[in-house]
Structures are given as C-alpha cells and as structure tokens.
Design an enzyme around this catalytic site. Structure first.
Site, PDB file in Angstrom:
ATOM      1  N   LYS A  54      18.118   2.058 -93.317  1.00 26.33           N
ATOM      2  CA  LYS A  54      18.654   0.729 -93.658  1.00 26.33           C
ATOM      3  C   LYS A  54      18.042   0.227 -94.953  1.00 26.33           C
ATOM      4  CE  LYS A  54      19.611  -0.476 -88.840  1.00 26.33           C
ATOM      5  NZ  LYS A  54      19.278  -1.268 -87.656  1.00 26.33           N
ATOM      6  N   GLN A  98      14.567  -4.834 -85.269  1.00 21.15           N
ATOM      7  CA  GLN A  98      15.000  -3.536 -84.747  1.00 21.15           C
ATOM      8  C   GLN A  98      14.656  -3.417 -83.263  1.00 21.15           C
ATOM      9  OE1 GLN A  98      16.768  -1.393 -86.549  1.00 21.15           O
ATOM     10  NE2 GLN A  98      16.910   0.148 -84.951  1.00 21.15           N
ATOM     11  N   ASP A 124      23.009  -8.778 -87.294  1.00 18.67           N
ATOM     12  CA  ASP A 124      23.292  -7.835 -86.213  1.00 18.67           C
ATOM     13  C   ASP A 124      24.331  -8.395 -85.240  1.00 18.67           C
ATOM     14  OD1 ASP A 124      22.130  -5.330 -86.229  1.00 18.67           O
ATOM     15  OD2 ASP A 124      20.189  -6.050 -85.527  1.00 18.67           O
TER      16      ASP A 124
HETATM   17  N1  GUN Z   1      18.603  -0.365 -82.224  1.00 19.43           N
HETATM   18  C1  GUN Z   1      19.603   0.534 -82.137  1.00 19.43           C
HETATM   19  N2  GUN Z   1      20.713   0.075 -82.777  1.00 19.43           N
HETATM   20  C2  GUN Z   1      20.386  -1.151 -83.261  1.00 19.43           C
HETATM   21  C3  GUN Z   1      21.100  -2.133 -83.999  1.00 19.43           C
HETATM   22  O1  GUN Z   1      22.276  -1.987 -84.342  1.00 19.43           O
HETATM   23  N3  GUN Z   1      20.413  -3.271 -84.293  1.00 19.43           N
HETATM   24  C4  GUN Z   1      19.123  -3.470 -83.923  1.00 19.43           C
HETATM   25  N4  GUN Z   1      18.517  -4.607 -84.263  1.00 19.43           N
HETATM   26  N5  GUN Z   1      18.432  -2.571 -83.239  1.00 19.43           N
HETATM   27  C5  GUN Z   1      19.065  -1.421 -82.910  1.00 19.43           C
END
Ligand code: GUN
Length: 312
Positions: A54, A98, A124
């Site tokens: 990311k 995350q 998100d």
């Molecule tokens: N963990 C796995 N996929 C995601 C996601 O799309 N967003 C977040 N914040 N954590 C994750």
C-alpha cells in the site's frame, strides 16, 4: 478448455493511470498531495506485506503516505490515541488501521478502532456510518476489495445484473460488503460460510463465485458450474512441500519458485478450477492489486470531498 484469466494487475494499473490527472490537480490547487496515514500494530507477516504494498503504490501515485507503527504490546487506548491524531491531522485525508489487530488488544477492539476513524477519512469504508450508507445503497466510501472486484467485473465486461452470485465468506471486510454491492447491481446473492450445508452444491449454482474464506485451495472443481466466473480473494501462505506439489505439479514454474523460496502465496481456489471456469482471477495478480488501487481512489475522493467541505 482453460478459463480466461482476469488480469487484475493490468486493470489496477489502468485505474491508477486514470487517477493521475486528478492527483496532480489536487496537489496544484492545495499545495500538497493527497495524504494517507496507515496504522500497523504488531508484526503480523501478512500485514507487513500488505502495508508495504500500500505504501509503495501510494508513493508511486504521488500521494503522501505515512506509516505509524505501534508494538504488539500496544493497548486499545494507544491505538485510539493514534487514530485521533490522524483524524485531526490537516495533511491526512485517509486513515487506515490494518487488520487484524494483535489478539492481546482484546475482543471487539477492531470494531471499536474502525468506529473511532473520522467517517470522512475512512478510506477502508469500515466505519458503521459508511457501512450503513452502503446497506441503504447510498455508498460514500466503500471497502477496497469488494469495490475492486466490481471494477474488475465491469472492466472485463462480465455482466452482474440478473446473475446468480455465491459469496463464500461473511467477513466485515470482504464477504458482507461484497454481497451488498452485488445485490445493488441486481445480482441474486447467496452468502455461504463455515456452517453452510451442501456448500459445494450451492456454489455450483453460481454464475459468479467469489471465494473469500482464507483457506488455501478450498474451492474445488465440483464447486464450479462450467463456464462460471470465479473470483479468488484468498492470499494464503503455503510452506508444506507436499501441498505445494499437489497444487502446482512437479516441474511447473510455480513449483520451481516454491523450491527456491520455501513458500508460496495461493488463493482460496484450487488450480484445477481453471479447467471448468469460464473466467478466473489469478493469485497473485488478481484481486490484490485492485484492493490497493481502490484504496488510492478512496483516498483521493476523501481528499477532494474534504477540500470542498473545508472551503465551505
Ligand atoms: N486486512 C485485510 N484486508 C484489509 C483491508 O482491506 N483493510 C484493512 N484495514 N485491513 C485489512
């Protein structure tokens, strides 16, 4: 017959290219790039890789991206304080924590942390307010993975309206928002999960099958109607040589890569499914790059909307 491969990496690149002009325009108008703050708690190996990807993608797209790390021993209060700091930051338009959080933070912590994020910065789409807007088909910021899958289907000219879709998995991050987005596109949606009886039989009725279970190679040939579209959300690390041999086959390029590295990332869908499906997303290079492209798209959208609101 072998399935058409849906090239998520190429589609994600196309989306990032489309964002470029808007990112430049925002930076010229405001004197700063769109900004993303990522919170990573602990040292979950999968999360380390996701967050690194990311950050890299955000940097390449000329966003500002800051990683805020906390140790696995951090308390819920520590995490909430960091979220409040990013909520108040004028240079961060998006805030992402995350998941998963370390188990020591306590049950229910993840939902409390998502709820603490300013809904206008919730790139998100996991704050209950944004989830509620999605439920009512008035989407604001929506979760990256399911939103990316809709883009992938649309840009691959795979029709959604009127089709029968089965989503395997009921997580807040993928399964539930996926089902809602598809329902709002007029698909008839069934959600299956670990307690579903006759799962293979139900899955085999799908025109579009979405696998988001987190179990390597769970979806076998018998789960798939011939010609169906199969979307594989899984990213499971395999280290057992016997499992790798079963999945990749002796002498294959993927088996050779496994032998060099000692591990491989595989999806929730068994490779044999490519022999019956009409179209299929690969792992890696399918859904993953789209999740990141949609995160950038959401961050830019949040930045543009905040600018309009702050100008009054
Ligand atoms: N963990 C796995 N996929 C995601 C996601 O799309 N967003 C977040 N914040 N954590 C994750």
């Amino acid at each position: 017959m072998s399935a058409r491969i849906l090239d998520g990496a190429a589609i994600a690149q196309q989306i990032r290219t489309e964002l470029r002009d808007r990112v430049g325009h925002f930076a010229r108008e405001t004197g700063r790039p769109p900004g993303l703050g990522i919170v990573l708690v602990g040292d979950n190996p999968g999360s380390e890789i996701y967050v690194r990807n990311k950050l890299r993608a955000a940097g390449e797209a000329e966003f500002r991206a800051d990683l805020e790390r906390l140790p696995a021993t951090a308390t819920l209060e520590d995490i909430l304080a960091l979220v409040q700091h990013l909520n108040a930051s004028p240079v961060h338009d998006g805030v992402l924590v995350q998941a998963p959080l370390p188990p020591g933070v306590g049950a229910g912590a993840t939902q409390m942390v998502f709820e603490a994020i300013d809904p206008a910065k919730d790139v998100d789409g996991l704050h209950p307010l944004n989830v509620g807007f999605l439920v009512q088909n008035r989407p604001r910021l929506t979760p990256g993975t399911p939103t990316g899958i809709i883009e992938l289907l649309d840009r691959s000219a795979i029709a959604i309206s009127g089709t029968r879709v089965v989503v395997i998995g009921r997580s807040d991050i993928v399964g539930k928002p996926m089902a809602l987005l598809l329902m709002h596109r007029n698909a008839t949606v069934t959600i299956c999960h670990s307690k579903t009886r006759n799962l293979a039989e139900i899955a085999a009725e799908a025109d579009i099958l979405v696998a988001a279970i987190g179990h390597a190679a769970f979806v076998r040939r018998a789960f798939v109607k011939p010609g169906a579209t199969v979307v594989d959300v899984g990213a499971n690390r395999v280290t057992d040589p016997k499992t790798a041999l079963d999945l990749f086959g002796a002498g294959s390029p993927r088996m050779a890569a496994f032998e060099r590295r000692g591990s491989a990332v595989v999806g929730d869908v068994h490779p044999e499914v490519a022999e019956v499906a009409g179209a299929i997303t690969p792992v890696p290079g399918g859904v993953g790059p789209l999740t990141i492209a949609m995160l950038l798209s959401n961050t830019l959208r949040a930045a543009e909307l905040r600018r309009i609101i702050l100008r009054g």
